[in-house]
Design a protein around this motif. Structure first.
Motif, PDB file in Angstrom:
ATOM      1  N   GLN A   1      45.019  40.275  42.157  1.00  0.00           N
ATOM      2  CA  GLN A   1      45.989  40.961  42.929  1.00  0.00           C
ATOM      3  C   GLN A   1      46.467  39.937  44.168  1.00  0.00           C
TER       4      GLN A   1
ATOM      5  N   SER B   1      48.142  37.258  42.904  1.00  0.00           N
ATOM      6  CA  SER B   1      49.619  37.781  42.583  1.00  0.00           C
ATOM      7  C   SER B   1      50.359  37.794  43.771  1.00  0.00           C
ATOM      8  N   SER B   2      50.103  38.163  44.673  1.00  0.00           N
ATOM      9  CA  SER B   2      50.766  38.548  46.030  1.00  0.00           C
ATOM     10  C   SER B   2      51.323  36.969  46.606  1.00  0.00           C
TER      11      SER B   2
ATOM     12  N   LYS C   1      49.655  47.911  47.386  1.00  0.00           N
ATOM     13  CA  LYS C   1      48.162  47.280  47.243  1.00  0.00           C
ATOM     14  C   LYS C   1      48.084  45.923  47.416  1.00  0.00           C
ATOM     15  N   GLU C   2      49.213  44.905  46.942  1.00  0.00           N
ATOM     16  CA  GLU C   2      49.231  43.463  47.017  1.00  0.00           C
ATOM     17  C   GLU C   2      49.312  43.515  48.611  1.00  0.00           C
TER      18      GLU C   2
END
Length: 151
Positions: free
Chosen positions: A137, A140-141, A105-106
């Protein structure tokens, strides 16, 4: 292009030829705006026209123009192709890194924002999630990729 190779009926083949004659020039120009290689553009043109005829049911009473539907179909296919290409590019760039560090997903969100130019609101609507969740997200990535580069 043989009906046997594509495994399509003669009627569908006729429809594809008619669509090709009517829309190929515009669609090829649209595709070349995304894909610079002429051979790849032409291959995508055939793929898009064929899949459009086989997948999309046109309603003669519909207010939507056929060109708009064809263009939306092309955008969807090209976006899928680009997402697959960029994901393989990122995977190869970080092949030495633990693949679990970036979730699928990231990767999808990062690729869509930075390589395909998608907005957070577009992705939120596409994934059926809140914009804040997509932002988290994405951040985060980015943080994970920064840490990977530092190593």
């Amino acid at each position: 292009m043989s009906e046997v190779i594509l495994n399509i009926s003669k009627e569908a083949s006729k429809d594809i030829r008619q669509f090709y004659d009517k829309y190929a020039g515009m669609l090829l120009g649209f595709i070349q705006g995304t894909i610079q290689d002429p051979k790849k553009s032409e291959a995508h043109l055939i793929k898009i026209l064929t899949s459009f005829i086989l997948e999309v049911k046109l309603n003669p009473q519909s207010k939507s123009s056929t060109w708009m539907l064809l263009r939306q179909h092309a955008q969807k296919i090209l976006a899928q192709e680009q997402l697959t290409d960029t994901e393989s590019m990122i995977t190869s760039d970080y092949a030495s890194v633990n693949p679990d560090q970036l979730s699928l997903k990231e990767k999808e969100i990062f690729n869509a924002v930075y390589y395909l130019g998608r907005s957070v609101s577009y992705l939120a609507a596409s994934f059926g999630e809140e914009e804040n969740s997509i932002r988290i997200q994405l951040k985060s990535s980015i943080d994970k990729m920064r840490r990977l580069r530092e190593n």
